[in-house]
Write an enzyme that holds these catalytic residues in place. Structure first.
Site, PDB file in Angstrom:
ATOM      1  N   LYS A  76       0.828  -1.212   0.000  1.00 13.79           N
ATOM      2  CA  LYS A  76       0.000   0.000   0.000  1.00 13.79           C
ATOM      3  C   LYS A  76       0.867   1.269   0.000  1.00 13.79           C
ATOM      4  O   LYS A  76       2.084   1.205   0.236  1.00 13.79           O
ATOM      5  CB  LYS A  76      -0.947  -0.055   1.207  1.00 13.79           C
ATOM      6  CG  LYS A  76      -1.989  -1.187   1.116  1.00 13.79           C
ATOM      7  CD  LYS A  76      -2.982  -1.120   2.275  1.00 13.79           C
ATOM      8  CE  LYS A  76      -4.053  -2.184   2.158  1.00 13.79           C
ATOM      9  NZ  LYS A  76      -5.070  -2.084   3.256  1.00 13.79           N
ATOM     10  N   TYR A 108     -12.329  -2.093  -4.037  1.00 13.63           N
ATOM     11  CA  TYR A 108     -12.857  -2.261  -2.684  1.00 13.63           C
ATOM     12  C   TYR A 108     -14.390  -2.196  -2.640  1.00 13.63           C
ATOM     13  O   TYR A 108     -14.964  -1.860  -1.594  1.00 13.63           O
ATOM     14  CB  TYR A 108     -12.256  -1.212  -1.755  1.00 13.63           C
ATOM     15  CG  TYR A 108     -10.861  -1.555  -1.259  1.00 13.63           C
ATOM     16  CD1 TYR A 108     -10.638  -2.664  -0.441  1.00 13.63           C
ATOM     17  CD2 TYR A 108      -9.769  -0.754  -1.579  1.00 13.63           C
ATOM     18  CE1 TYR A 108      -9.371  -2.970   0.030  1.00 13.63           C
ATOM     19  CE2 TYR A 108      -8.485  -1.057  -1.110  1.00 13.63           C
ATOM     20  CZ  TYR A 108      -8.300  -2.169  -0.300  1.00 13.63           C
ATOM     21  OH  TYR A 108      -7.049  -2.472   0.174  1.00 13.63           O
ATOM     22  N   ASN A 150      -2.219   0.286   6.698  1.00 14.00           N
ATOM     23  CA  ASN A 150      -1.702  -0.969   7.241  1.00 14.00           C
ATOM     24  C   ASN A 150      -0.826  -1.772   6.271  1.00 14.00           C
ATOM     25  O   ASN A 150      -0.792  -2.992   6.299  1.00 14.00           O
ATOM     26  CB  ASN A 150      -2.849  -1.819   7.812  1.00 14.00           C
ATOM     27  CG  ASN A 150      -3.889  -2.180   6.772  1.00 14.00           C
ATOM     28  OD1 ASN A 150      -3.755  -1.828   5.614  1.00 14.00           O
ATOM     29  ND2 ASN A 150      -4.911  -2.908   7.196  1.00 14.00           N
ATOM     30  N   HIS A 210      -2.117  -5.434   1.440  1.00 13.72           N
ATOM     31  CA  HIS A 210      -3.391  -6.111   1.191  1.00 13.72           C
ATOM     32  C   HIS A 210      -3.083  -7.538   0.756  1.00 13.72           C
ATOM     33  O   HIS A 210      -2.093  -7.767   0.048  1.00 13.72           O
ATOM     34  CB  HIS A 210      -4.175  -5.423   0.064  1.00 13.72           C
ATOM     35  CG  HIS A 210      -5.307  -6.269  -0.467  1.00 13.72           C
ATOM     36  ND1 HIS A 210      -6.554  -6.283   0.123  1.00 13.72           N
ATOM     37  CD2 HIS A 210      -5.359  -7.168  -1.489  1.00 13.72           C
ATOM     38  CE1 HIS A 210      -7.320  -7.147  -0.538  1.00 13.72           C
ATOM     39  NE2 HIS A 210      -6.618  -7.698  -1.518  1.00 13.72           N
ATOM     40  N   GLU A 226      -9.334 -10.586  -7.914  1.00 11.27           N
ATOM     41  CA  GLU A 226      -8.402  -9.475  -7.713  1.00 11.27           C
ATOM     42  C   GLU A 226      -7.210  -9.539  -8.683  1.00 11.27           C
ATOM     43  O   GLU A 226      -6.753  -8.512  -9.183  1.00 11.27           O
ATOM     44  CB  GLU A 226      -7.923  -9.469  -6.252  1.00 11.27           C
ATOM     45  CG  GLU A 226      -9.054  -9.106  -5.293  1.00 11.27           C
ATOM     46  CD  GLU A 226      -8.690  -9.260  -3.825  1.00 11.27           C
ATOM     47  OE1 GLU A 226      -9.541  -8.939  -2.974  1.00 11.27           O
ATOM     48  OE2 GLU A 226      -7.557  -9.695  -3.507  1.00 11.27           O
TER      49      GLU A 226
HETATM   50  P1  GDP Z   1      -7.928  -6.903   5.342  1.00 13.36           P
HETATM   51  O1  GDP Z   1      -8.482  -7.999   4.478  1.00 13.36           O
HETATM   52  O2  GDP Z   1      -7.132  -7.437   6.510  1.00 13.36           O
HETATM   53  O3  GDP Z   1      -7.140  -5.862   4.563  1.00 13.36           O
HETATM   54  O4  GDP Z   1      -9.157  -6.132   6.021  1.00 13.36           O
HETATM   55  P2  GDP Z   1     -10.626  -5.791   5.457  1.00 13.36           P
HETATM   56  O5  GDP Z   1     -10.880  -6.504   4.165  1.00 13.36           O
HETATM   57  O6  GDP Z   1     -11.580  -6.001   6.584  1.00 13.36           O
HETATM   58  O7  GDP Z   1     -10.556  -4.210   5.197  1.00 13.36           O
HETATM   59  C1  GDP Z   1      -9.938  -3.695   4.045  1.00 13.36           C
HETATM   60  C2  GDP Z   1      -9.098  -2.517   4.424  1.00 13.36           C
HETATM   61  O8  GDP Z   1      -9.944  -1.469   4.887  1.00 13.36           O
HETATM   62  C3  GDP Z   1      -8.132  -2.738   5.590  1.00 13.36           C
HETATM   63  O9  GDP Z   1      -6.911  -3.336   5.197  1.00 13.36           O
HETATM   64  C4  GDP Z   1      -7.912  -1.335   6.099  1.00 13.36           C
HETATM   65  O10 GDP Z   1      -6.985  -0.634   5.258  1.00 13.36           O
HETATM   66  C5  GDP Z   1      -9.288  -0.730   5.921  1.00 13.36           C
HETATM   67  N1  GDP Z   1     -10.067  -0.835   7.159  1.00 13.36           N
HETATM   68  C6  GDP Z   1     -10.648  -1.953   7.666  1.00 13.36           C
HETATM   69  N2  GDP Z   1     -11.280  -1.693   8.827  1.00 13.36           N
HETATM   70  C7  GDP Z   1     -11.091  -0.370   9.051  1.00 13.36           C
HETATM   71  C8  GDP Z   1     -11.532   0.509  10.087  1.00 13.36           C
HETATM   72  O11 GDP Z   1     -12.195   0.125  11.036  1.00 13.36           O
HETATM   73  N3  GDP Z   1     -11.152   1.823   9.955  1.00 13.36           N
HETATM   74  C9  GDP Z   1     -10.407   2.261   8.898  1.00 13.36           C
HETATM   75  N4  GDP Z   1     -10.070   3.549   8.845  1.00 13.36           N
HETATM   76  N5  GDP Z   1      -9.971   1.455   7.918  1.00 13.36           N
HETATM   77  C10 GDP Z   1     -10.316   0.161   7.981  1.00 13.36           C
HETATM   78 MG    MG Z   2      -9.943  -7.943   3.027  1.00 13.57          MG
END
Ligand code: GDP
Ligand code: MG
Length: 143
Positions: free
Chosen positions: A11, A51, A114, A117, A128
Site C-alpha cells: 500500500k 474495494y 496498514n 493487502h 483481484e
Molecule cells: P484486510 O483484508 O485485513 O485488509 O481487512 P478488510 O478486508 O476487513 O478491510 C480492508 C481494508 O480497509 C483494511 O486493510 C484497512 O486498510 C481498511 N479498514 C478496515 N477496517 C477499518 C476501520 O475500522 N477503519 C479504517 N479507517 N480502515 C479500515
Molecule cells: Mg480484506
C-alpha cells in the site's frame, strides 16, 4: 498441499517508506514466488472498484483516499496454500493486534494505513488478480 495464487498489494504508506524490498524478501523467504508485479497509482474509480465490497462501510471514503494517495506495488504470489500463507505473513488488519514478526506488526502504523493487502480466499484472489493483470503479464514458474 495445493499450489495456489494470491493477490497482494504493498500500500502507499509502505511504498512511501521504501519497504518494497523488505516486504518482497518476506514473501520469498516464506517460499512464495512473485510471478507478476508492477507499480501503479490508482485512480479514485479503480480504488472504488477494487474495494466495492466495502462501499457501505463507514471507512470507505478514507480507504479510497488512502489507496489513491500514492503509488502501490501489485503482485501475484504463487506457492503452497498461498492465500492463507500470505494472510499469515501479513498479520491482523489492525497492526495493534498483529502477531510479532508479521508485516503489519513491523511496517503498519494504524488500521487504515496498514502496509499490505492480501486476498482472503481463492475466489477473491482470482477476481483481484484479473482486476490488475492480463493473462500474459503473469509468469508461472511451476510448470
Ligand atoms: P484486510 O483484508 O485485513 O485488509 O481487512 P478488510 O478486508 O476487513 O478491510 C480492508 C481494508 O480497509 C483494511 O486493510 C484497512 O486498510 C481498511 N479498514 C478496515 N477496517 C477499518 C476501520 O475500522 N477503519 C479504517 N479507517 N480502515 C479500515
Ligand atoms: Mg480484506
Amino acid at each position: 498441499m495445493a499450489i495456489e495464487r494470491t493477490f497482494s498489494i504493498i500500500k502507499p504508506d509502505a511504498v512511501a517508506k521504501n519497504h518494497i524490498g523488505a516486504i518482497y524478501s518476506r514473501f520469498e523467504s516464506a517460499g512464495l514466488k512473485i510471478i507478476a508485479s508492477k507499480m501503479v497509482h490508482l485512480t479514485k474509480e479503480q480504488a472504488e472498484g477494487f474495494y466495492a465490497e466495502h462501499s457501505e462501510r463507514p471507512f470507505f471514503g478514507a480507504l479510497v483516499s488512502f489507496m489513491t494517495s500514492g503509488p502501490i506495488m501489485v503482485q501475484v504470489l504463487e506457492g503452497e496454500n498461498a492465500v492463507l500463507a500470505n494472510r499469515e505473513i501479513m498479520g491482523a488488519t489492525n497492526p495493534a493486534e498483529a502477531a510479532r514478526g508479521t508485516l503489519r506488526a513491523d511496517y503498519a502504523v494504524s488500521i487504515d494505513e496498514n502496509a499490505v493487502h492480501g486476498s482472503d480466499a481463492l475466489a477473491s484472489a482470482e477476481r483481484e488478480i484479473a482486476y490488475f493483470f492480463a493473462a500474459d503479464e503473469i509468469c508461472p514458474r511451476t510448470r
